[in-house]
Design an enzyme around this catalytic site. Structure first.
Site, PDB file in Angstrom:
ATOM      1  N   ASP A  94      36.544  36.222  35.554  1.00  0.00           N
ATOM      2  CA  ASP A  94      36.860  37.354  36.434  1.00  0.00           C
ATOM      3  C   ASP A  94      36.623  38.660  35.660  1.00  0.00           C
ATOM      4  O   ASP A  94      37.102  38.802  34.531  1.00  0.00           O
ATOM      5  CB  ASP A  94      38.345  37.226  36.835  1.00  0.00           C
ATOM      6  CG  ASP A  94      38.743  38.137  37.976  1.00  0.00           C
ATOM      7  OD1 ASP A  94      37.866  38.551  38.752  1.00  0.00           O
ATOM      8  OD2 ASP A  94      39.952  38.419  38.099  1.00  0.00           O
ATOM      9  N   ASP A 116      31.050  42.623  35.778  1.00  0.00           N
ATOM     10  CA  ASP A 116      31.539  43.806  36.483  1.00  0.00           C
ATOM     11  C   ASP A 116      31.038  45.055  35.754  1.00  0.00           C
ATOM     12  O   ASP A 116      31.662  45.544  34.817  1.00  0.00           O
ATOM     13  CB  ASP A 116      33.069  43.784  36.532  1.00  0.00           C
ATOM     14  CG  ASP A 116      33.632  44.997  37.261  1.00  0.00           C
ATOM     15  OD1 ASP A 116      32.826  45.870  37.659  1.00  0.00           O
ATOM     16  OD2 ASP A 116      34.859  45.075  37.426  1.00  0.00           O
ATOM     17  N   HIS A 190      43.378  46.640  43.336  1.00  0.00           N
ATOM     18  CA  HIS A 190      44.126  45.699  42.496  1.00  0.00           C
ATOM     19  C   HIS A 190      45.612  46.050  42.395  1.00  0.00           C
ATOM     20  O   HIS A 190      45.983  47.211  42.467  1.00  0.00           O
ATOM     21  CB  HIS A 190      43.530  45.664  41.084  1.00  0.00           C
ATOM     22  CG  HIS A 190      42.180  45.017  41.030  1.00  0.00           C
ATOM     23  ND1 HIS A 190      41.021  45.730  40.836  1.00  0.00           N
ATOM     24  CD2 HIS A 190      41.811  43.730  41.169  1.00  0.00           C
ATOM     25  CE1 HIS A 190      39.996  44.902  40.849  1.00  0.00           C
ATOM     26  NE2 HIS A 190      40.431  43.678  41.047  1.00  0.00           N
ATOM     27  N   GLY A 191      46.425  45.027  42.173  1.00  0.00           N
ATOM     28  CA  GLY A 191      47.835  45.246  41.847  1.00  0.00           C
ATOM     29  C   GLY A 191      48.758  45.193  43.058  1.00  0.00           C
ATOM     30  O   GLY A 191      48.344  44.876  44.184  1.00  0.00           O
ATOM     31  N   GLY A 235      41.093  42.370  44.839  1.00  0.00           N
ATOM     32  CA  GLY A 235      42.282  43.137  45.219  1.00  0.00           C
ATOM     33  C   GLY A 235      42.828  42.767  46.579  1.00  0.00           C
ATOM     34  O   GLY A 235      43.217  43.640  47.359  1.00  0.00           O
TER      35      GLY A 235
END
Ligand code: G3H
Ligand code: 13P
Ligand code: ZN
Length: 333
Positions: A94, A116, A190-191, A235
């Site tokens: 990832d 990425d 994200h998060g 995300g």
């Protein structure tokens, strides 16, 4: 050099083609420890869902890349023990951020890697992604790339400024890089704090934040430009409010944590979106379960007595995502 094929793992190629054609998405769950991995494999085995095990930079730092790789190999055998005769399990890097890390994962038996390079310039993203694709494809390892920048802050993934994927770039990018799938930015993040309160409205009855909708118009434009091409959403945790409430009721402090509503993920799964990344929800499930034990049984000090309930809660969460959100159950009989 270890081929993932000898470990019983599969790459994403066939899995994604079937998911796009069938209107469902494959769950990509991050793992950092044994309990998460057990819960993922139990849920996938029982529902016969293809599954992607994701290893982030944070996970590699926390648990060690080699150990995680052997755990994934063990997971294939564990799945068979649980009665899943033909497990469809991908081991995926990832948010790989360099050619070297992608190469090291390919060389040690990962079946899929993400490069990425979305924070670089467009041309640098193309060049680095192509370099990874050229290497990985020699070994039949599939490559996910990213165009557009997600908002949000995680331990190891952060972006100061987000911007949506530009549909006018996707054909050129996919053609020149040869990537197998493309992560796009359409408003996920994200998060556990995906949106600032000022980006949301507030439900008057519950007082909870209501996030802005995902940019489905951009998703559909991308789909029209690359018909049938596998699209990935990062995300994508929904930040279940029952976990947030339980954590807060048991001494935690997660004010205004908010995620992507599951109806929107369900809708996305029916499109070319064929991989949906979920990490934060599992963290919340684990934390909620552990905090509950600590509050209810202050005398408990055997880690199995709190990691066990955490594992059960994560399994429930993964099963729910597979069956009720992504629709991947029964797709790997
Ligand atoms: O995309 C980010 C994942 O949630 C992994 O985060 O690097 O803190 O493990 P991490
Ligand atoms: P969440 O933080 O929404 O779970 O996203 C995880 C992710 O995108 C991993 O790459
Ligand atoms: Zn991500």
């Amino acid at each position: 050099m270890v081929s993932y094929k000898t470990l019983g793992l599969v790459n994403t190629k066939e899995m994604f083609a079937k998911a796009v054609a069938g209107g469902y998405a494959i769950p990509a769950f991050n793992f950092n420890n044994m309990e998460q991995l057990q819960a993922i494999i139990q849920a996938a085995s029982e529902t016969k869902s293809p599954v992607i095990l994701q290893v982030s930079k944070g996970a590699r730092n926390y648990a060690n890349q080699t150990l995680l790789r052997y755990m994934a190999e063990g997971a294939v055998e564990y799945a068979k023990e649980l009665g899943w005769e033909n497990p469809q399990i991908v081991l995926h890097l990832d948010h790989g951020d360099s050619f070297e890390i992608c190469k090291s994962c390919v060389d040690m038996g990962f079946s899929s890697v993400m490069i990425d390079a979305s924070h670089l310039s467009y041309e640098e993203n193309v060049a680095l992604t192509k370099k990874v694709v050229d290497y990985a494809h020699q070994y039949d390892v599939t490559v996910e790339a990213e165009l557009g920048v997600l908002a949000g802050v995680e331990d190891e993934v952060q972006a100061e400024e987000s911007h949506y994927t530009r549909p006018e770039e996707v054909i050129d990018f996919a053609t020149r890089t040869g990537c197998d799938s493309l992560a796009i930015s359409i408003g996920t993040s994200h998060g556990a704090y995906k949106f600032k309160p000022e980006q949301c409205t507030r439900d008057e009855k519950t007082g909870r934040l209501v996030p802005p909708p995902l940019a489905f118009d951009i998703l559909h434009e991308i789909e029209a430009k690359l018909p049938g091409f596998p699209i990935v959403l990062h995300g994508s945790s929904s930040v279940p409010q029952e976990y947030v409430d339980s954590i807060n009721a048991n001494g935690g402090k997660l004010p205004d944590a908010v995620g992507i509503p599951e109806e929107q993920l369900r809708e996305a799964s029916k499109s070319a979106v064929c991989k949906i990344n979920i990490d934060s929800d599992s963290r919340l499930a684990m934390t909620a379960a552990i905090r509950k034990v600590f509050v209810e049984k202050p005398g408990e000090f055997d880690p199995r007595k709190y990691c066990g309930p955490a594992r059960d809660e994560m399994k429930k969460l993964y099963t729910h995502k597979i069956v009720n959100v992504l629709g991947s159950d029964g797709k790997a009989e």
